[in-house]
Design a protein around this motif. Structure first.
Motif, PDB file in Angstrom:
ATOM      1  N   ALA A  31      -8.031   3.501   2.073  1.00 18.25           N
ATOM      2  CA  ALA A  31      -8.392   4.922   2.039  1.00 18.25           C
ATOM      3  C   ALA A  31      -9.178   5.258   0.773  1.00 18.25           C
ATOM      4  CB  ALA A  31      -7.129   5.780   2.133  1.00 18.25           C
ATOM      5  N   LEU A  32      -8.729   4.755  -0.359  1.00 24.23           N
ATOM      6  CA  LEU A  32      -9.411   5.056  -1.615  1.00 24.23           C
ATOM      7  C   LEU A  32     -10.769   4.364  -1.708  1.00 24.23           C
ATOM      8  CD1 LEU A  32      -6.339   4.953  -4.010  1.00 24.23           C
ATOM      9  CD2 LEU A  32      -7.811   6.928  -3.593  1.00 24.23           C
ATOM     10  N   THR A  34     -12.797   3.949   0.720  1.00 26.89           N
ATOM     11  CA  THR A  34     -13.702   4.800   1.495  1.00 26.89           C
ATOM     12  C   THR A  34     -14.031   6.086   0.733  1.00 26.89           C
ATOM     13  OG1 THR A  34     -12.756   3.920   3.545  1.00 26.89           O
ATOM     14  CG2 THR A  34     -14.012   5.968   3.704  1.00 26.89           C
ATOM     15  N   GLU A  35     -13.044   6.625   0.032  1.00 26.17           N
ATOM     16  CA  GLU A  35     -13.230   7.910  -0.641  1.00 26.17           C
ATOM     17  C   GLU A  35     -14.020   7.798  -1.940  1.00 26.17           C
ATOM     18  OE1 GLU A  35      -9.384   9.640  -1.202  1.00 26.17           O
ATOM     19  OE2 GLU A  35      -8.851   9.443   0.912  1.00 26.17           O
ATOM     20  N   VAL A  36     -13.713   6.793  -2.763  1.00 26.31           N
ATOM     21  CA  VAL A  36     -14.302   6.757  -4.110  1.00 26.31           C
ATOM     22  C   VAL A  36     -15.146   5.507  -4.387  1.00 26.31           C
ATOM     23  CG1 VAL A  36     -12.368   8.111  -4.981  1.00 26.31           C
ATOM     24  CG2 VAL A  36     -12.296   5.624  -5.210  1.00 26.31           C
ATOM     25  N   ARG A  49      -1.215   6.868  -4.740  1.00 27.64           N
ATOM     26  CA  ARG A  49      -1.369   7.168  -3.306  1.00 27.64           C
ATOM     27  C   ARG A  49      -0.263   6.505  -2.482  1.00 27.64           C
ATOM     28  NH1 ARG A  49      -5.806   8.434   0.209  1.00 27.64           N
ATOM     29  NH2 ARG A  49      -6.628   9.518  -1.632  1.00 27.64           N
ATOM     30  N   GLN A 107     -14.749   1.581   9.068  1.00 31.31           N
ATOM     31  CA  GLN A 107     -15.452   2.798   8.680  1.00 31.31           C
ATOM     32  C   GLN A 107     -16.715   2.425   7.902  1.00 31.31           C
ATOM     33  OE1 GLN A 107     -12.874   5.492   6.583  1.00 31.31           O
ATOM     34  NE2 GLN A 107     -11.260   5.362   8.121  1.00 31.31           N
ATOM     35  N   GLY A 109     -18.158   3.981   5.611  1.00 32.95           N
ATOM     36  CA  GLY A 109     -17.947   4.179   4.182  1.00 32.95           C
ATOM     37  C   GLY A 109     -17.263   2.988   3.533  1.00 32.95           C
TER      38      GLY A 109
END
Length: 201
Positions: A31-32, A34-36, A49, A107, A109
């Motif tokens: 998740a991280l 993809t986000e950062v 997280r 994903q 990203g």
């Protein structure tokens, strides 16, 4: 690669592995990413997280690259289908259909973060190439050879050519072109690119 495992829970003797905590760590990492992105990813952020301690992560993974590689392996196990069509074209279609689904489920990203991270971190590049070699072997070592029926002659370099060409074309279609790998495209990939390339003329 050294003899130490890439990522594993190394609790003391008799101490059971906390699989729920391990899963939370891997999911938080994905998740991280993809986000950062890889550069901004930190063990502290993953620990926060996942609701665990940073020391817990370091007991399982020696560095950030090993953690990310373990998360990728958890998400995408290499389990290609066995040949079932009874002829080379059909078996290749089955293989590229499976491969396209595996890639499409990632994903965009996350893929971008991995590609960028591989350029900047030699350790991550090393880990990801190990995974890619494993996946290529899983795709081409058995399924491709078994797909060649009696009288069907494959190039001596067929396995390597498939591993080089098929994933690259599919990644370009999904990530660069932003289009789906639908049935007509996969048939085009097999009929116009792979079959002429892989057959021994």
């Amino acid at each position: 690669m050294g003899s130490a495992p890439t990522g594993s829970s190394r609790g003391g003797p008799g101490r059971p592995r906390d699989t729920s905590r391990g899963l939370a760590i891997l999911e938080a990492t994905l998740a991280l990413m993809t986000e950062v992105g890889y550069e901004q990813l930190s063990m502290e952020a993953v620990a926060s997280r996942a609701g665990t301690a940073k020391t817990t992560i370091y007991r399982r993974y020696r560095d950030k690259a090993a953690l990310v590689a373990a998360a990728v392996e958890h998400r995408s196990p290499a389990t290609p289908p066995p040949p079932a069509a009874g002829e080379l074209r059909g078996d290749l279609l089955g293989l590229v259909t499976w491969l396209s689904r595996q890639i499409a489920e990632q994903q965009i990203g996350l893929l971008g973060a991995l590609f960028a991270g591989m350029r900047s971190d030699a350790r991550l590049a090393e880990e990801m190439r190990r995974i890619l070699r494993r996946d290529e072997a899983a795709m081409t070592g058995g399924p491709l050879l078994e797909a060649a029926r009696p009288g069907e002659r494959l190039s001596p370099r067929a396995a390597g050519l498939f591993a080089e060409v098929a994933p690259a074309v599919i990644v370009h279609r999904i990530v660069i072109a932003g289009e789906a790998c639908d049935e007509p495209f996969l048939e085009h990939l097999v009929d116009d690119i792979l079959l002429p390339l892989l057959r021994d003329h």
